[in-house]
Each structure stands twice: as structure tokens, then as C-alpha cells.
Design a protein around this motif. Structure first.
Motif, PDB file in Angstrom:
ATOM      1  N   CYS A   1    -102.400  34.961 -26.130  1.00 31.04           N
ATOM      2  CA  CYS A   1    -103.744  34.388 -25.993  1.00 31.04           C
ATOM      3  C   CYS A   1    -104.819  35.467 -26.096  1.00 31.04           C
ATOM      4  CB  CYS A   1    -103.861  33.622 -24.679  1.00 31.04           C
ATOM      5  SG  CYS A   1    -102.852  32.116 -24.661  1.00 31.04           S
TER       6      CYS A   1
ATOM      7  N   PHE B   1    -110.872  33.158 -16.825  1.00 31.78           N
ATOM      8  CA  PHE B   1    -110.802  31.822 -16.251  1.00 31.78           C
ATOM      9  C   PHE B   1    -112.177  31.175 -16.196  1.00 31.78           C
ATOM     10  CE2 PHE B   1    -107.099  34.016 -14.450  1.00 31.78           C
ATOM     11  CZ  PHE B   1    -106.102  33.171 -14.924  1.00 31.78           C
TER      12      PHE B   1
ATOM     13  N   GLN C   1    -106.993  26.774 -23.904  1.00 34.78           N
ATOM     14  CA  GLN C   1    -106.450  26.480 -22.582  1.00 34.78           C
ATOM     15  C   GLN C   1    -104.926  26.424 -22.696  1.00 34.78           C
ATOM     16  OE1 GLN C   1    -108.532  22.854 -22.871  1.00 34.78           O
ATOM     17  NE2 GLN C   1    -110.024  23.368 -21.316  1.00 34.78           N
TER      18      GLN C   1
END
Length: 137
Positions: free
Chosen positions: A37, A2, A55
Motif C-alpha cells: 500500500c 489513517f 482502504q
């Protein structure tokens, strides 16, 4: 996972809209999305692979009247319905479109993307070349 990402000028952005099947929630695809991802991040992120960053967003249902031109109310209502069924946007940044395509043709990625596709009515990915970027001074 993150951390902020820096997007270099001259890269390409791929915008993938994932329309989930009715009854499929974001929570149902979270693990699959995360695994997919991670495959991209961990396998295609060097100079040879070309991946810069990415994202994932879930559609929240708000529509900007200030930023929309010519939107019809029926189209807005239809889009707002996506909140119920679920829609995800996957945005990735690459050094080149060719590197993106090569990574997505790779067996490792295709396995995870095919798994995600079982939860979808539709998915389409559009590519954009960067024209401008900036931050507040």
C-alpha cells in the motif's frame, strides 16, 4: 496513514478480494500489505499516477440478511468459513482505470504484489465506475 479520504466524483474504484491460504492469518500478511500500500501511495499518487486513496478491510464474518437477495444458506456458510482462513478486501480509487493498470504493471508494485500472492489461494480485482455518492445533510 489513517486519515479520512475524499473520493472525487467520476473516479473509478477497484475492489480486490484476497483469499488467504488456509493457515495464513491477517497478521502474517500485515507487513506485506502495508509495504504494498505504501508503494502505491508514495509512487502513483500524483496526477500522472492517478491514485486517489485506498482502504484495506478484513472479512469479519457477518452477512446482512437485510441487504442480501437470493442468498442460499450454503453460500452464506461457505462465506462465513472465510473468517477462519482469512479474506482481505483492498479498495483503491483512481482517476482512471488506465492509470491503475499502468501502476500495477510497474516493477516496483509487481514485486510487492507477487510477495502478497505467495500467501493467497486466489485474488481477483474488479473495477467499478462511480454512479452516485452522498453524505448526510
Amino acid at each position: 496513514m489513517f486519515h479520512p479520504i475524499e473520493i472525487p466524483f467520476g473516479c473509478v474504484m477497484l475492489f480486490n478480494v484476497v483469499d488467504l491460504k488456509e493457515g495464513v492469518s491477517i497478521e502474517d500478511v500485515e507487513l506485506t500489505l502495508g509495504e504494498m500500500c505504501n508503494v502505491v501511495k508514495n509512487n502513483y499518487g500524483d496526477d500522472k499516477g492517478g491514485f486517489i486513496g485506498g482502504q484495506v478491510f478484513k472479512y469479519a464474518g457477518f452477512i446482512s440478511e437485510e441487504g442480501s437477495v437470493g442468498a442460499e444458506s450454503s453460500a452464506e456458510k461457505e462465506k462465513a468459513e472465510k473468517v477462519k482462513t482469512g479474506e482481505v478486501a483492498i479498495i483503491t480509487y483512481w482517476k482512471s482505470f488506465e492509470q491503475h493498470e499502468k501502476s500495477h504493471a510497474d516493477k516496483l508494485f509487481k514485486e510487492k504484489f507477487d510477495e502478497l500472492a505467495t500467501f493467497c489461494d486466489d485474488t481477483h480485482e474488479l473495477g467499478y465506475e462511480m454512479l452516485w455518492q452522498g453524505v448526510p445533510e
